[in-house]
Motif scaffolding. Structure first.
Motif, PDB file in Angstrom:
ATOM      1  N   ASN A   1       0.823  -1.204   0.000  1.00  0.00           N
ATOM      2  CA  ASN A   1       0.000   0.000   0.000  1.00  0.00           C
ATOM      3  C   ASN A   1       0.860   1.259   0.000  1.00  0.00           C
ATOM      4  O   ASN A   1       0.538   2.251  -0.661  1.00  0.00           O
ATOM      5  N   LYS A   2       1.973   1.212   0.723  1.00  0.00           N
ATOM      6  CA  LYS A   2       2.885   2.361   0.785  1.00  0.00           C
ATOM      7  C   LYS A   2       3.455   2.694  -0.586  1.00  0.00           C
ATOM      8  O   LYS A   2       3.743   3.852  -0.890  1.00  0.00           O
ATOM      9  N   HIS A   3       3.597   1.663  -1.433  1.00  0.00           N
ATOM     10  CA  HIS A   3       4.130   1.870  -2.784  1.00  0.00           C
ATOM     11  C   HIS A   3       3.012   1.988  -3.819  1.00  0.00           C
ATOM     12  O   HIS A   3       3.256   1.819  -5.022  1.00  0.00           O
ATOM     13  N   HIS A   4       1.797   2.241  -3.350  1.00  0.00           N
ATOM     14  CA  HIS A   4       0.643   2.497  -4.221  1.00  0.00           C
ATOM     15  C   HIS A   4       0.330   1.319  -5.142  1.00  0.00           C
ATOM     16  O   HIS A   4      -0.086   1.513  -6.289  1.00  0.00           O
ATOM     17  N   ILE A   5       0.522   0.123  -4.621  1.00  0.00           N
ATOM     18  CA  ILE A   5       0.173  -1.095  -5.349  1.00  0.00           C
ATOM     19  C   ILE A   5      -1.176  -1.564  -4.821  1.00  0.00           C
ATOM     20  O   ILE A   5      -1.285  -1.915  -3.634  1.00  0.00           O
ATOM     21  N   PRO A   6      -2.222  -1.557  -5.641  1.00  0.00           N
ATOM     22  CA  PRO A   6      -3.564  -1.922  -5.164  1.00  0.00           C
ATOM     23  C   PRO A   6      -3.574  -3.313  -4.534  1.00  0.00           C
ATOM     24  O   PRO A   6      -3.178  -4.286  -5.161  1.00  0.00           O
ATOM     25  N   THR A   7      -4.025  -3.389  -3.282  1.00  0.00           N
ATOM     26  CA  THR A   7      -3.987  -4.650  -2.546  1.00  0.00           C
ATOM     27  C   THR A   7      -5.330  -4.909  -1.877  1.00  0.00           C
ATOM     28  O   THR A   7      -5.841  -4.068  -1.134  1.00  0.00           O
ATOM     29  N   SER A   8      -5.875  -6.071  -2.165  1.00  0.00           N
ATOM     30  CA  SER A   8      -7.127  -6.497  -1.545  1.00  0.00           C
ATOM     31  C   SER A   8      -6.861  -7.692  -0.635  1.00  0.00           C
ATOM     32  O   SER A   8      -5.719  -8.137  -0.495  1.00  0.00           O
ATOM     33  N   VAL A   9      -7.918  -8.199  -0.025  1.00  0.00           N
ATOM     34  CA  VAL A   9      -7.798  -9.322   0.895  1.00  0.00           C
ATOM     35  C   VAL A   9      -8.802 -10.400   0.526  1.00  0.00           C
ATOM     36  O   VAL A   9      -9.947 -10.099   0.178  1.00  0.00           O
ATOM     37  N   ILE A  10      -8.349 -11.646   0.552  1.00  0.00           N
ATOM     38  CA  ILE A  10      -9.254 -12.778   0.409  1.00  0.00           C
ATOM     39  C   ILE A  10      -9.216 -13.560   1.715  1.00  0.00           C
ATOM     40  O   ILE A  10      -8.168 -14.114   2.079  1.00  0.00           O
ATOM     41  N   VAL A  11     -10.303 -13.590   2.431  1.00  0.00           N
ATOM     42  CA  VAL A  11     -10.402 -14.394   3.644  1.00  0.00           C
ATOM     43  C   VAL A  11     -10.757 -15.806   3.193  1.00  0.00           C
ATOM     44  O   VAL A  11     -11.903 -16.098   2.873  1.00  0.00           O
ATOM     45  N   ALA A  12      -9.742 -16.648   3.140  1.00  0.00           N
ATOM     46  CA  ALA A  12      -9.951 -17.968   2.537  1.00  0.00           C
ATOM     47  C   ALA A  12      -8.965 -18.979   3.100  1.00  0.00           C
ATOM     48  O   ALA A  12      -7.766 -18.700   3.196  1.00  0.00           O
ATOM     49  N   PRO A  13      -9.502 -20.155   3.456  1.00  0.00           N
ATOM     50  CA  PRO A  13     -10.928 -20.455   3.474  1.00  0.00           C
ATOM     51  C   PRO A  13     -11.558 -20.093   4.817  1.00  0.00           C
ATOM     52  O   PRO A  13     -10.882 -20.092   5.842  1.00  0.00           O
ATOM     53  N   VAL A  14     -12.845 -19.809   4.773  1.00  0.00           N
ATOM     54  CA  VAL A  14     -13.615 -19.679   6.010  1.00  0.00           C
ATOM     55  C   VAL A  14     -14.052 -21.085   6.410  1.00  0.00           C
ATOM     56  O   VAL A  14     -14.716 -21.775   5.647  1.00  0.00           O
ATOM     57  N   ILE A  15     -13.638 -21.517   7.598  1.00  0.00           N
ATOM     58  CA  ILE A  15     -13.954 -22.857   8.090  1.00  0.00           C
ATOM     59  C   ILE A  15     -14.866 -22.714   9.309  1.00  0.00           C
ATOM     60  O   ILE A  15     -14.418 -22.273  10.372  1.00  0.00           O
ATOM     61  N   PRO A  16     -16.141 -23.065   9.176  1.00  0.00           N
ATOM     62  CA  PRO A  16     -17.063 -22.926  10.313  1.00  0.00           C
ATOM     63  C   PRO A  16     -16.576 -23.711  11.528  1.00  0.00           C
ATOM     64  O   PRO A  16     -16.204 -24.873  11.427  1.00  0.00           O
ATOM     65  N   GLY A  17     -16.534 -23.053  12.665  1.00  0.00           N
ATOM     66  CA  GLY A  17     -16.103 -23.709  13.891  1.00  0.00           C
ATOM     67  C   GLY A  17     -14.602 -23.695  14.116  1.00  0.00           C
ATOM     68  O   GLY A  17     -14.126 -24.134  15.160  1.00  0.00           O
ATOM     69  N   ILE A  18     -13.842 -23.173  13.131  1.00  0.00           N
ATOM     70  CA  ILE A  18     -12.380 -23.126  13.271  1.00  0.00           C
ATOM     71  C   ILE A  18     -11.878 -21.680  13.240  1.00  0.00           C
ATOM     72  O   ILE A  18     -11.262 -21.204  14.185  1.00  0.00           O
ATOM     73  N   ASN A  19     -12.144 -20.972  12.148  1.00  0.00           N
ATOM     74  CA  ASN A  19     -11.640 -19.602  12.055  1.00  0.00           C
ATOM     75  C   ASN A  19     -12.719 -18.566  11.761  1.00  0.00           C
ATOM     76  O   ASN A  19     -12.422 -17.380  11.629  1.00  0.00           O
ATOM     77  N   ASP A  20     -13.989 -18.990  11.639  1.00  0.00           N
ATOM     78  CA  ASP A  20     -15.044 -18.021  11.308  1.00  0.00           C
ATOM     79  C   ASP A  20     -15.253 -17.000  12.427  1.00  0.00           C
ATOM     80  O   ASP A  20     -15.706 -15.876  12.172  1.00  0.00           O
ATOM     81  N   SER A  21     -14.897 -17.340  13.650  1.00  0.00           N
ATOM     82  CA  SER A  21     -15.078 -16.404  14.761  1.00  0.00           C
ATOM     83  C   SER A  21     -14.159 -15.190  14.648  1.00  0.00           C
ATOM     84  O   SER A  21     -14.375 -14.172  15.311  1.00  0.00           O
TER      85      SER A  21
END
Length: 361
Positions: free
Chosen positions: A222-242
């Motif tokens: 981001n500091k170098h103006h490079i467009p950066t998004s996020v993929i929350v993957a994978p969402v695992i119910p009961g493991i990391n969804d919280s």
């Protein structure tokens, strides 16, 4: 396709070589470990296998995948993510989707050569290329081989748009090239995030960058103006969804502006691998997690239907979707859509020659 139950190897996601679906043999171990002896495990080393590829660009016709072209410089991935949907692809090489997938890395040594030839083809139509979709283009071996960097050099030379998905801080090595591409809206990066917990990261994706390192990578890009998004993957119910809300907030604070999520996918041999991992690390949550998944996958552990395979179906899937939307709003994410990369700057040898001829006239 029954995974063995050998003790885990340090720094690896899977220590077993589960039988793949094309194998004529299968091995099923007893529930106890009386049969196990020291030396039964494979050596904890990574083997590099050279491939002289015949082609380098893969095309996609899936309606729920946002790209038409992709390049995967590597087959297999040393990050060792237990949930990786690309694990079954190793079966086509008669390798196991288990330990082999993360320890036998096939690299395309002629990738840059093939890509240059493709770009120079007068019939080539420029559309953005997704880099590192099946396996991470910035996995550890890239530091040694630099195949991804050579590909990016061509992207700069030909002014070709490229999107990158990674969970590695090694991408910061190529900020010089990425910055040049960003000047003409020719690049976007998506950082894959799964958790803010170092403990969960270590057992779920052992050789990937730490959560802190990934957030720092977002900040640096981001500091170098490079467009950066996020993929929350994978969402695992009961493991990391919280962690969904806290994870999205942390990514927003690091500079990400766009986010999306993908529900856990369990195609082919990934199913027994993941179930074994649950039994090993979360035995008391195993039933809950699997019940959630089958509820969101139309009674199955995996769903192949376009439009549902990434996000699931049913009441729980709808709740996840709504929860993610609200969390993004609170974190200030998704206030605008992904930028469309510019294809007008692309120029190959045929076009340059035509331009020279016109200048003579």
């Amino acid at each position: 396709m029954t995974a063995l139950h050998t003790p885990p190897l340090k720094g690896r996601g899977i220590s077993d070589n589960v039988q793949h679906r094309f194998s004529h043999q299968s091995v099923e171990a007893p529930d106890d470990v009386w049969w196990y002896q020291e030396g039964d495990q494979p050596a904890n080393t990574t083997q590099l296998i050279e491939e002289k590829a015949k082609s380098i660009i893969s095309t996609n016709q899936s309606s729920d995948v946002p790209f038409e072209q992709s390049i995967n410089p590597y087959r297999g991935c040393e990050h060792g993510c237990v949930y990786c949907f690309a694990r079954p692809s190793h079966a086509y090489w008669d390798f196991s989707p288990g330990f082999d997938f993360e320890s036998k890395i096939i690299y395309k040594s002629n990738a840059a050569e093939l890509l240059r030839a493709k770009f120079d083809n007068p019939r080539y139509q420029c559309t953005p290329i997704a880099l590192g979709v099946n396996t991470d283009a910035y996995q550890p071996v890239e530091q040694q081989l630099e195949i991804t960097r050579d590909i990016l050099k061509l992207m700069v030379e030909y002014q070709h748009p490229v999107t990158i998905i990674t969970k590695s801080k090694l991408i910061c090595r190529d900020i010089d090239l990425l910055s040049q591409l960003a000047e003409n809206n020719l690049v976007s990066v998506a950082m894959s995030m799964t958790s803010l917990s170092n403990h969960l990261k270590r057992i779920m994706e052992p050789r990937a960058a730490s959560p802190k390192a990934r957030l720092q990578t977002i900040e640096e890009l981001n500091k170098h103006h490079i467009p950066t998004s996020v993929i929350v993957a994978p969402v695992i119910p009961g493991i990391n969804d919280s962690e969904m809300e806290s994870l999205l907030r942390a990514c927003s604070d690091a500079g990400a502006s766009v986010a999306r999520y993908i529900l856990l996918r369990l195609p082919y041999e990934v199913k027994p691998i993941f179930v074994q991992w649950l039994q090993q690390h979360f035995p008391f949550r195993k039933k809950k997690v699997l019940n959630f998944l089958t509820e969101m996958r139309n009674g199955k552990l995996n769903e192949n239907r376009f439009g549902y395979r990434m996000s699931g179906d049913g009441i729980y899937a709808k709740l996840f979707k709504q929860r993610f939307k609200v969390a993004c709003q609170k974190a200030g994410l998704n206030q605008h859509d992904y930028n469309q990369l510019d294809t007008s700057h692309f120029s190959n040898e045929a076009q340059r020659e035509a331009s020279r001829q016109m200048s003579l006239l």
